[in-house]
Write a protein that holds these residues in place. Structure first.
Motif, short mmCIF file in Angstrom:
data_model
loop_
_atom_site.label_atom_id
_atom_site.label_comp_id
_atom_site.label_asym_id
_atom_site.label_seq_id
_atom_site.Cartn_x
_atom_site.Cartn_y
_atom_site.Cartn_z
N ILE A 273 0.88 -1.16 0.00
CA ILE A 273 0.00 0.00 0.00
C ILE A 273 0.92 1.21 0.00
O ILE A 273 2.13 1.08 0.22
CB ILE A 273 -0.95 0.01 1.22
CG1 ILE A 273 -0.16 -0.04 2.53
CG2 ILE A 273 -1.95 -1.11 1.14
CD1 ILE A 273 -1.02 0.09 3.79
N SER A 274 0.36 2.37 -0.25
CA SER A 274 1.17 3.58 -0.20
C SER A 274 0.39 4.67 0.49
O SER A 274 -0.85 4.62 0.56
CB SER A 274 1.60 4.03 -1.60
OG SER A 274 0.47 4.49 -2.34
N ALA A 275 1.12 5.64 1.00
CA ALA A 275 0.49 6.77 1.66
C ALA A 275 1.48 7.92 1.74
O ALA A 275 2.68 7.75 1.46
CB ALA A 275 0.02 6.38 3.06
N GLY A 276 0.97 9.07 2.15
CA GLY A 276 1.82 10.24 2.32
C GLY A 276 1.51 10.95 3.61
O GLY A 276 0.40 10.84 4.15
N SER A 277 2.50 11.67 4.11
CA SER A 277 2.28 12.45 5.33
C SER A 277 1.48 13.72 5.02
O SER A 277 0.76 14.23 5.87
CB SER A 277 3.61 12.80 5.98
OG SER A 277 4.44 13.53 5.08
N ARG A 278 1.63 14.24 3.81
CA ARG A 278 0.85 15.40 3.33
C ARG A 278 0.40 15.09 1.90
O ARG A 278 0.97 15.60 0.94
CB ARG A 278 1.70 16.66 3.38
CG ARG A 278 2.05 17.11 4.80
CD ARG A 278 2.70 18.50 4.82
NE ARG A 278 3.81 18.66 3.91
CZ ARG A 278 5.09 18.46 4.21
NH1 ARG A 278 5.44 18.08 5.40
NH2 ARG A 278 6.03 18.65 3.31
N PRO A 279 -0.60 14.22 1.75
CA PRO A 279 -0.98 13.75 0.42
C PRO A 279 -1.39 14.89 -0.52
O PRO A 279 -2.07 15.82 -0.10
CB PRO A 279 -2.13 12.79 0.68
CG PRO A 279 -2.59 13.08 2.05
CD PRO A 279 -1.46 13.69 2.80
N ALA A 280 -0.97 14.74 -1.75
CA ALA A 280 -1.28 15.74 -2.77
C ALA A 280 -2.77 15.73 -3.13
O ALA A 280 -3.29 16.72 -3.63
CB ALA A 280 -0.44 15.49 -4.03
N GLY A 281 -3.43 14.61 -2.93
CA GLY A 281 -4.84 14.51 -3.26
C GLY A 281 -5.10 14.04 -4.68
O GLY A 281 -6.25 13.93 -5.09
N TYR A 282 -4.05 13.76 -5.43
CA TYR A 282 -4.18 13.25 -6.80
C TYR A 282 -2.96 12.41 -7.12
O TYR A 282 -1.90 12.58 -6.51
CB TYR A 282 -4.31 14.39 -7.82
CG TYR A 282 -3.03 15.18 -7.97
CD1 TYR A 282 -2.12 14.87 -8.99
CD2 TYR A 282 -2.70 16.20 -7.09
CE1 TYR A 282 -0.93 15.57 -9.11
CE2 TYR A 282 -1.52 16.90 -7.21
CZ TYR A 282 -0.63 16.58 -8.22
OH TYR A 282 0.55 17.26 -8.33
N VAL A 283 -3.12 11.51 -8.07
CA VAL A 283 -1.98 10.75 -8.59
C VAL A 283 -1.50 11.47 -9.83
O VAL A 283 -2.30 11.82 -10.71
CB VAL A 283 -2.37 9.29 -8.90
CG1 VAL A 283 -1.20 8.55 -9.50
CG2 VAL A 283 -2.86 8.60 -7.63
N HIS A 284 -0.20 11.71 -9.90
CA HIS A 284 0.36 12.46 -11.02
C HIS A 284 0.05 11.74 -12.34
O HIS A 284 0.29 10.53 -12.48
CB HIS A 284 1.87 12.60 -10.85
CG HIS A 284 2.46 13.68 -11.67
ND1 HIS A 284 2.57 13.59 -13.04
CD2 HIS A 284 2.96 14.88 -11.32
CE1 HIS A 284 3.13 14.69 -13.50
NE2 HIS A 284 3.37 15.50 -12.48
N PRO A 285 -0.48 12.45 -13.33
CA PRO A 285 -0.84 11.82 -14.61
C PRO A 285 0.34 11.13 -15.30
O PRO A 285 0.16 10.11 -15.95
CB PRO A 285 -1.36 13.00 -15.46
CG PRO A 285 -1.73 14.05 -14.48
CD PRO A 285 -0.86 13.87 -13.28
N ARG A 286 1.55 11.66 -15.15
CA ARG A 286 2.71 11.01 -15.78
C ARG A 286 3.03 9.68 -15.11
O ARG A 286 3.50 8.75 -15.77
CB ARG A 286 3.92 11.92 -15.77
CG ARG A 286 3.81 13.08 -16.74
CD ARG A 286 5.07 13.94 -16.70
NE ARG A 286 4.88 15.20 -17.38
CZ ARG A 286 5.31 15.48 -18.61
NH1 ARG A 286 5.94 14.58 -19.31
NH2 ARG A 286 5.09 16.67 -19.12
N ALA A 287 2.78 9.57 -13.81
CA ALA A 287 2.98 8.28 -13.12
C ALA A 287 1.97 7.26 -13.64
O ALA A 287 2.32 6.11 -13.92
CB ALA A 287 2.85 8.46 -11.61
N LEU A 288 0.72 7.68 -13.78
CA LEU A 288 -0.31 6.78 -14.31
C LEU A 288 0.02 6.36 -15.74
O LEU A 288 -0.13 5.17 -16.08
CB LEU A 288 -1.68 7.45 -14.25
CG LEU A 288 -2.22 7.72 -12.84
CD1 LEU A 288 -3.49 8.56 -12.91
CD2 LEU A 288 -2.46 6.41 -12.09
N ALA A 289 0.45 7.30 -16.56
CA ALA A 289 0.78 6.98 -17.96
C ALA A 289 1.95 6.01 -18.04
O ALA A 289 1.93 5.06 -18.84
CB ALA A 289 1.09 8.27 -18.73
#
Length: 159
Positions: free
Chosen positions: A32-48
């Motif tokens: 699983i993954s998480a962040g301490s201050r999540p951006a609230g979106y997954v970067h489109p370049r990561a998805l691509a």
């Protein structure tokens, strides 16, 4: 065994690690993954990039480490050292390792240069994940200090 990939924004590196780990993982291992201050979106370049690699992006989201659905057995931070970035410190009683990767979301310049930063982050994380799966079976239970040392060594593998 549950592995938490942790960074600050949970939009690029930890997402790449989660999806890649789960695509390659043998039965019984899950990330699983998480962040301490999540951006609230997954970067489109990561998805691509994940889509180009044939890795499912279904269900990926930027989320906080507050209220994780499970308690991880292992926490791997993936923050880099650029721009004085500080990695969050997970405070639970778990095995921890640091696999620092520079944040591709901070890359600038041409599209090719930015894509190359994402590709480098992905290749580095994939090499480390493959090395994780190559550790001797049941090492975490048989020899916890050797397992922790192996995780730390893996964090120095370059793409």
């Amino acid at each position: 065994m549950k592995v938490l990939f942790l960074c600050t924004g949970n939009s690029c590196r930890s997402i790449l690690a989660e999806a890649t780990f789960n695509a390659l993982a043998p039965h019984g291992l899950e990330a699983i993954s998480a962040g301490s201050r999540p951006a609230g979106y997954v970067h489109p370049r990561a998805l691509a990039l994940l889509a180009r690699e044939g890795i499912s992006t279904e269900g990926l989201s930027s989320k906080s480490w507050d209220g994780l659905p499970v308690t991880p057995d292992i926490v791997i931070t993936v923050c880099g050292s650029a721009a004085s970035e500080t990695c969050p410190a997970y405070l639970g009683p778990v095995v921890r390792a640091h696999w620092g990767v520079e944040d591709p979301a901070q890359a600038s310049g041409s599209d090719a240069r930015i894509d190359a930063a994402f590709e480098h982050a992905y290749r580095t994380l994939r090499a480390r994940i493959e090395a994780f799966f190559a550790l001797p079976e049941n090492l975490a239970r048989r020899d916890p200090p050797a397992f922790r040392a192996g995780l730390e060594r893996i964090g120095h593998i370059a793409a």
